[in-house]
Motif scaffolding. Structure first.
Motif, PDB file in Angstrom:
ATOM      1  N   HIS A 263      -8.381  -1.867  40.102  1.00 45.08           N
ATOM      2  CA  HIS A 263      -7.364  -2.896  39.809  1.00 45.08           C
ATOM      3  C   HIS A 263      -6.051  -2.485  40.449  1.00 45.08           C
ATOM      4  O   HIS A 263      -5.707  -1.301  40.443  1.00 45.08           O
TER       5      HIS A 263
ATOM      6  N   ASP B   5      -3.966   0.841  39.465  1.00 45.62           N
ATOM      7  CA  ASP B   5      -4.725   2.054  39.117  1.00 45.62           C
ATOM      8  C   ASP B   5      -4.382   3.208  40.048  1.00 45.62           C
ATOM      9  O   ASP B   5      -4.113   4.335  39.613  1.00 45.62           O
TER      10      ASP B   5
ATOM     11  N   HIS C  35     -13.985   0.385  36.704  1.00 47.94           N
ATOM     12  CA  HIS C  35     -13.638   1.709  37.234  1.00 47.94           C
ATOM     13  C   HIS C  35     -14.910   2.489  37.588  1.00 47.94           C
ATOM     14  O   HIS C  35     -14.998   3.118  38.641  1.00 47.94           O
TER      15      HIS C  35
ATOM     16  N   GLU D 209      -7.970   5.964  31.460  1.00 43.57           N
ATOM     17  CA  GLU D 209      -9.197   5.256  31.072  1.00 43.57           C
ATOM     18  C   GLU D 209     -10.468   5.971  31.544  1.00 43.57           C
ATOM     19  O   GLU D 209     -11.565   5.592  31.163  1.00 43.57           O
TER      20      GLU D 209
HETATM   21 ZN   LIG Z   1      -7.999  -0.365  36.116  1.00 45.33          ZN
END
Ligand SMILES: [Zn+2]
Length: 263
Positions: free
Chosen positions: A42, A45, A147, A186
């Motif tokens: 994204h 990121d 991801h 994340e």
């Molecule tokens: Zn992301």
């Protein structure tokens, strides 16, 4: 779909192992000799997690290219994905400018990135055109399926880009010295810092880049992105003996070192 792009040899992993072993045996690349290709699921990121490393290498004269596989346009409950996607694209371009990087965009939608042959072919073509010496992307485990998919897509693409048998408009590229995984909140499961890059002089450029994004400035998500990544750089710097550092992970087989004597 035909899977003819897959290598026909007995074990393509052996070639990858040879490549990565060669990375550590090869002399260190000099300033200006590197091309870094950072690939994120994204927009935002890559800049959050490894933007300071990108800023550092750009400052040293290296080429830096960022590929955003999706815009991450689904993350704003107050805006339609179309409108927020336009905003994210503008923000990504501003962030790239602050880092001195080139920005590329994939065609996928937020939440719909999948580890497919089509995605690997797309990224392999980018690898063949950009000709990176170093690739940075997501760690393999993540809270976010996009991801984890990006991790697998990028690794497949680096191999694919190197194979003569993969036909595209661009010649094969075997110059990737290593694939490195960025530290993203994340993607924490199993991530162990391996390489620490001193970014003490690059945090200003990093901040200028990431604050191009409204979600980092605090207007959208409750997650304190700026504080988290700045604090993380201080923590990694502390254990590295630096003011600020950014840590990267590599695959276990890339940790093998072959030496004539103890270091
Ligand atoms: Zn992301």
């Amino acid at each position: 779909m035909p899977r003819s792009w897959r290598p026909s040899g007995p074990c393509p992993g052996l070639w990858a192992l040879a490549l990565v072993t060669a990375v550590w045996a090869a002399p260190v690349a000099g300033a200006g000799d590197r091309t870094l290709l950072a690939i994120g699921a994204h927009a935002g990121d890559v800049e959050n997690s490894s933007g300071a490393i990108l800023a550092r290498h750009r400052r040293l004269g290296d080429r830096v290219v960022i590929l955003h596989l999706t815009l991450g346009e689904g993350g704003n409950p107050k805006m339609s994905p179309a409108a927020y996607g336009e905003q994210k694209k503008r923000e990504a371009l501003a962030a790239a400018q602050a880092l001195g990087a080139e920005a590329l965009f994939g065609p996928w939608k937020d939440g719909e990135l999948r580890d497919t042959e089509e995605a690997a072919r797309f990224v392999a073509d980018v690898v063949r055109q950009v000709k990176p010496t170093h690739v940075i992307t997501h760690w393999k485990a993540s809270l976010h399926p996009d991801h984890a998919a990006a991790h697998r897509i990028v690794n497949a693409a680096v191999l694919l880009a190197s194979l003569e048998g993969f036909e595209s408009l661009h010649p094969r590229h075997r110059g990737v010295r290593g694939v490195f995984y960025a530290e993203n909140w994340e993607d924490a499961e199993g991530f162990t810092p391996y390489l620490y890059v001193d970014v003490g002089e690059d945090l200003g450029a990093w901040k200028a880049a990431v604050t191009s994004y409204e979600f980092v400035r605090g207007g959208i998500s409750s997650f304190p992105y700026l504080e988290y990544y700045e604090s993380l750089a201080r923590v990694r710097g502390a254990v590295a003996g630096k003011r600020f550092a950014v840590a990267l992970e590599v695959d276990p087989f890339a940790k093998k070192r072959v030496l004539d004597t103890l270091p």
